[in-house]
Design an enzyme around this catalytic site. Structure first.
Site, mmCIF file in Angstrom:
data_model
loop_
_atom_site.group_PDB
_atom_site.id
_atom_site.type_symbol
_atom_site.label_atom_id
_atom_site.label_comp_id
_atom_site.label_asym_id
_atom_site.label_seq_id
_atom_site.Cartn_x
_atom_site.Cartn_y
_atom_site.Cartn_z
ATOM 1 N N GLY A 155 0.838 -1.197 0.000
ATOM 2 C CA GLY A 155 0.000 0.000 0.000
ATOM 3 C C GLY A 155 0.873 1.247 0.000
ATOM 4 N N ARG A 177 -2.468 -9.910 -0.613
ATOM 5 C CA ARG A 177 -3.506 -10.812 -1.139
ATOM 6 C C ARG A 177 -4.133 -10.257 -2.412
ATOM 7 N NH1 ARG A 177 -5.534 -12.395 4.710
ATOM 8 N NH2 ARG A 177 -3.965 -13.975 5.091
ATOM 9 N N ILE A 231 7.383 -2.912 10.718
ATOM 10 C CA ILE A 231 6.891 -1.595 11.126
ATOM 11 C C ILE A 231 5.363 -1.592 11.057
ATOM 12 C CG2 ILE A 231 8.914 -0.163 10.595
ATOM 13 C CD1 ILE A 231 6.284 -0.014 8.044
ATOM 14 N N ARG A 233 2.438 -4.185 12.623
ATOM 15 C CA ARG A 233 1.853 -4.435 13.934
ATOM 16 C C ARG A 233 2.502 -5.691 14.503
ATOM 17 N NH1 ARG A 233 0.292 0.048 14.071
ATOM 18 N NH2 ARG A 233 -1.836 0.831 14.169
ATOM 19 N N ASP A 257 9.913 -2.487 15.205
ATOM 20 C CA ASP A 257 9.363 -1.269 15.824
ATOM 21 C C ASP A 257 8.060 -1.570 16.562
ATOM 22 O OD1 ASP A 257 9.306 1.562 16.329
ATOM 23 O OD2 ASP A 257 7.745 1.756 14.802
ATOM 24 N N GLU A 262 2.783 -4.638 23.363
ATOM 25 C CA GLU A 262 3.414 -3.344 23.678
ATOM 26 C C GLU A 262 2.802 -2.770 24.955
ATOM 27 O OE1 GLU A 262 2.923 -0.904 20.191
ATOM 28 O OE2 GLU A 262 3.914 -2.379 18.944
ATOM 29 N N HIS A 280 7.865 1.541 18.897
ATOM 30 C CA HIS A 280 6.733 1.926 18.042
ATOM 31 C C HIS A 280 6.764 3.442 17.735
ATOM 32 C CE1 HIS A 280 2.317 0.895 16.869
ATOM 33 N NE2 HIS A 280 2.821 1.845 16.100
HETATM 34 C C1 8YV Z 1 1.068 5.479 16.043
HETATM 35 C C2 8YV Z 1 0.480 3.853 14.143
HETATM 36 O O1 8YV Z 1 1.830 4.740 16.900
HETATM 37 O O2 8YV Z 1 -0.484 5.101 12.416
HETATM 38 C C3 8YV Z 1 -0.471 4.044 13.020
HETATM 39 O O3 8YV Z 1 -1.231 3.121 12.719
HETATM 40 O O4 8YV Z 1 0.691 2.774 14.586
HETATM 41 C C4 8YV Z 1 1.276 4.996 14.664
HETATM 42 O O5 8YV Z 1 1.367 6.040 13.806
HETATM 43 C C5 8YV Z 1 -0.246 5.644 16.696
HETATM 44 O O6 8YV Z 1 -1.340 5.382 15.898
HETATM 45 C C6 8YV Z 1 -0.330 7.012 17.287
HETATM 46 O O7 8YV Z 1 -1.609 7.343 17.629
#
Ligand code: 8YV
Length: 314
Positions: A155, A177, A231, A233, A257, A262, A280
């Protein structure tokens, strides 16, 4: 009267706090547990909007405790911590903050990849521990040029990572996918991508469809010279299998990350020399966080002004 909103989490900058306080009657709560605790029963029925982070999201129980809820604004691109079908069934809007963080997250993926391949933490410790003057042995790293990077999830962020890596002379392949751009670069499966690649960068969304999608056989296909970067999840990979592969050398190195639980990072992972770990922070820059905050608030103000939402989640 200003609409009453719930602001969930602890990440909010003074700018975001000022913006939401100017437009809304705000209830700041540090966690979902706090928003479900005693004293909240009286406030819940008046809440018309929730501002939350990508990682905190909102739970079905909290949604049920907010009968007047109209919109959930997520500060982040990932909406895996938000029960989308439940919210859709109640006609509650969901917005996120795409695009404004893409470049910084992609930069960070490249940083983790370079640091893992060239083993930056190990080199840093080598100097700090005065092993250099002691002429302690140090093995050579591998170069990037001519290698293949497999991007999982092609993406916005995956493509931005690919664009950057091409500048290093790295060949790009990808897997997701659905059909994506450049079909000639798309591998037929995740396992095939891992077999064809020297490095794998995980950029797919979190959620039920990708939970533990990356496991032992992918790590082994990547191999002892292979590098994995996550980077996306923590949920997208099997963390125990990753640790086992890194410990045994069946997988060469990793740059991570994001983690399964977490902010807890397993001691076994922290003990490894062949990993680079960060808390993260892909989007954690002044610029990205400022833009994310503004967009998250703009979605709320547009909703209450009866205007089109800038970035609704489809
Ligand atoms: C932030 C994220 O850690 O955008 C995302 O999905 O994982 C990160 O940018 C988080 O959402 C901050 O609110």
């Amino acid at each position: 009267m200003k609409p009453e909103i719930l602001v969930l989490g602890t990440i909010w900058s003074p700018e975001v706090r000022e913006q939401v306080q100017a437009a809304f009657e705000c209830h700041f709560v540090s966690s979902i547990a706090e928003a479900s605790g005693p004293g909240f029963e009286a406030i819940g029925p008046r809440i018309r909007a929730v501002l939350t982070s990508g990682t905190v999201g909102i739970t079905p129980d909290l949604v049920a405790a907010l009968p007047a809820l109209e919109i959930v604004s997520v500060h982040g691109v990932g909406v895996d911590a938000v029960p989308l079908p439940l919210l859709a069934a109640r006609g509650i809007h969901v917005t996120n903050t795409p695009d404004v963080l893409t470049d910084d997250v992609a930069d960070f993926a490249v940083l983790l990849l370079l640091a893992a391949v060239r083993r930056l933490p190990l080199l840093d410790r080598y100097v700090r521990d005065e092993r250099w003057p002691a002429k302690a042995p140090l093995t050579q790293a591998r170069s990037l040029r001519g290698k293949v990077a497999g991007i999982v999830g092609f993406g916005r962020i995956g493509q931005a990572v690919a664009n950057r890596l091409q500048g290093f002379g790295i060949e790009i392949r990808y897997y997701q996918r659905s059909a994506g751009p450049a079909p000639e670069r798309r591998s037929e499966s995740l396992l095939a991508l891992a077999q064809e690649s020297d490095m794998l960068v995980l950029c797919m969304p979190g959620g039920a469809e990708t939970t533990r999608m990356v496991g032992a056989e992918v790590f082994e296909a990547l191999g002892p010279e292979g590098t994995l970067v996550n980077i996306a999840r923590g949920s997208v990979l099997d963390e125990a299998a990753l640790i086992a592969a890194l410990e045994s050398g069946r997988l060469g190195a990793a740059g991570l990350d994001v983690f399964e639980h977490e902010p807890q990072v397993p001691a076994a992972l922290r003990a490894l020399d062949n990993v680079v770990l960060s808390p993260h922070v892909g989007s954690f820059t002044v610029e990205a966080r400022r833009a994310m905050g503004r967009l998250a608030v703009a979605n709320l103000t547009a909703h209450f002004a009866g205007e089109p939402l800038p970035t609704p989640v489809k």
